[in-house]
Design a protein around this motif. Sequence first.
Motif, PDB file in Angstrom:
ATOM      1  N   ILE A 154      -2.040   5.758  -8.382  1.00  0.00           N
ATOM      2  CA  ILE A 154      -2.331   5.281  -7.176  1.00  0.00           C
ATOM      3  C   ILE A 154      -2.951   6.393  -6.168  1.00  0.00           C
ATOM      4  O   ILE A 154      -4.028   6.346  -6.074  1.00  0.00           O
ATOM      5  CB  ILE A 154      -1.389   4.254  -6.454  1.00  0.00           C
ATOM      6  CG1 ILE A 154      -0.732   3.175  -7.204  1.00  0.00           C
ATOM      7  CG2 ILE A 154      -2.179   3.608  -5.328  1.00  0.00           C
ATOM      8  CD1 ILE A 154      -1.770   2.302  -7.830  1.00  0.00           C
ATOM      9  N   GLN A 174       1.965   0.475  -4.898  1.00  0.00           N
ATOM     10  CA  GLN A 174       1.007  -0.321  -4.144  1.00  0.00           C
ATOM     11  C   GLN A 174       0.764  -1.669  -5.074  1.00  0.00           C
ATOM     12  O   GLN A 174       0.690  -1.698  -6.436  1.00  0.00           O
ATOM     13  CB  GLN A 174      -0.492   0.348  -4.477  1.00  0.00           C
ATOM     14  CG  GLN A 174      -1.548  -0.425  -3.981  1.00  0.00           C
ATOM     15  CD  GLN A 174      -3.132   0.311  -3.955  1.00  0.00           C
ATOM     16  OE1 GLN A 174      -3.208   1.229  -2.998  1.00  0.00           O
ATOM     17  NE2 GLN A 174      -3.871   0.234  -4.890  1.00  0.00           N
ATOM     18  N   SER A 228       1.000  -1.032   0.045  1.00  0.00           N
ATOM     19  CA  SER A 228      -0.024   0.146  -0.293  1.00  0.00           C
ATOM     20  C   SER A 228       0.977   1.280   0.168  1.00  0.00           C
ATOM     21  O   SER A 228       2.186   1.290   0.644  1.00  0.00           O
ATOM     22  CB  SER A 228      -0.830   0.074   1.187  1.00  0.00           C
ATOM     23  OG  SER A 228      -0.140   0.082   2.440  1.00  0.00           O
ATOM     24  N   PRO A 229       0.475   2.419  -0.525  1.00  0.00           N
ATOM     25  CA  PRO A 229       1.239   3.548  -0.525  1.00  0.00           C
ATOM     26  C   PRO A 229       1.394   4.252   0.892  1.00  0.00           C
ATOM     27  O   PRO A 229       0.563   3.871   1.660  1.00  0.00           O
ATOM     28  CB  PRO A 229       0.328   4.294  -1.275  1.00  0.00           C
ATOM     29  CG  PRO A 229      -0.857   4.027  -1.368  1.00  0.00           C
ATOM     30  CD  PRO A 229      -0.855   2.612  -1.263  1.00  0.00           C
ATOM     31  N   SER A 254      -2.068  -5.166  -4.984  1.00  0.00           N
ATOM     32  CA  SER A 254      -3.023  -5.557  -4.380  1.00  0.00           C
ATOM     33  C   SER A 254      -2.883  -7.027  -3.933  1.00  0.00           C
ATOM     34  O   SER A 254      -3.883  -7.402  -3.047  1.00  0.00           O
ATOM     35  CB  SER A 254      -4.276  -5.654  -5.330  1.00  0.00           C
ATOM     36  OG  SER A 254      -3.760  -6.542  -6.515  1.00  0.00           O
TER      37      SER A 254
END
Length: 452
Positions: free
Chosen positions: A253, A288, A209-210, A290
């Motif tokens: 993102i 990012q 995740s960022p 998933s």
Amino acid sequence: MAVIGSGLVWLLAATAVGAFAPPSARRAARSSARSESSSSTLLRMAEEEPSAKDPVKVGVIGCGRIGIVHLGAINKAPGVVPVVVSNPTVSKAEDAAKTFGVPKFTSDAMDVITDPDVDAVWICSPSQYHADQIKACAANGKHVFCEKPIATDLAETVEAINACNEAGVKLMIGLQRRFDPNFLRVKRAIEENEVGETIIIKTCSRDPSPPPYEYVKGGGGIFNDMAVHDLDMTRFLAGDDPVEILAVGSCHIDKSIEDLPGSEAFDTATCIVRYPGGVNAMVDVCRQSSYGYDQRAEVLGTSGMIATDNVYPNTAKIYKNDFTGNADMPFDFFLSRYFEAYVTETEAFCKSLVEDSPVPCTGIDGLIALIMSLAADKSAAEGRWVKFSEVIEQVYCSSPTECSLLVDSDVFPDGFKPSKSIKELDNLVVPDVDQQKKGGTFMDKFKEMVFS
């Protein structure tokens, strides 16, 4: 001589008793002489044998996540003992000291650096403090392990490295992926020619995740705070110094970062690095993924290919009519993914200290990683191939520890000898402590390199 003389005195005394005393007295005297002679021999052996080597005493600056990992590894490494830890929030230092049995803790990093009991310092503080703390360690004669980067500024990086080399202390930089068993297996395949001559190197880094906006702002951009690890890995696997780079970036993102300057506005980037002999390396990074923490490498050779997979918490797989695959996602946190690598690099520096052997990841390695990331940033900004020499030749050093950047200037000060390639970095960086053992004084080599 005193021990031998004492033994001879007692032997002569025993001979005298034996000539004039009754048998019982002679037996007692002989027994006493043998006992004393044995004690004398043991004492002499104890004096002649070298004493056990004293452990290397270390201090740790920073008791955050990385500092705790290193401290745990230090605590288990043979021949090394932690004696003091520091953290600005002193309660964290106190907790770490209690957990690992460290006798002293403090809120001030300088207390660690100036502690007379400390032989080496682990710098696990925020990046903006690294260079000053490295220089302070060098000034106090302490060996240094520092998490990357040495500094975000190229000139200050050179100054910090030279400070250590001038002081004759070891400097190791934490590029932990070099110690990951997966990447090491790829390196071994290359060295042992298992896949033939290298043609293409590929790496990818994609975070789960960022990071928050505040982390990205002022962080130096995606090439400096993220891709630098992959760029260094391509050099590690290539076994050679790169020539030039082409980089591009974009934002997919987190649109909130698009207002930031330069490559801080990118959350996705791709690089192509050219190495001697026509070898190309390709790097892609994204803030990012998933499906978890995606960290892989691949090398195509003339007779085969070797690639790593992601690391999972377990090997369990699920088999169903609509799904077949790993039961769980890959590790989703860098400390989980690279825990073993962090421990191994710490143990490697501990071994270097105990055995007084060369460090496996030098200040030069850290410097070149920064040069690669800065060149990538320049390439993305200007939309062209950038030679690494374009970055290097902007650094001017009037002395080993007084350097500056000559930005967009073709005029160099008198006596300045610019570096034209990575292989000419010794024009800027003086030999480290292990290279100095091979002969020649520090100042002689510096004068020869800069002013010849």
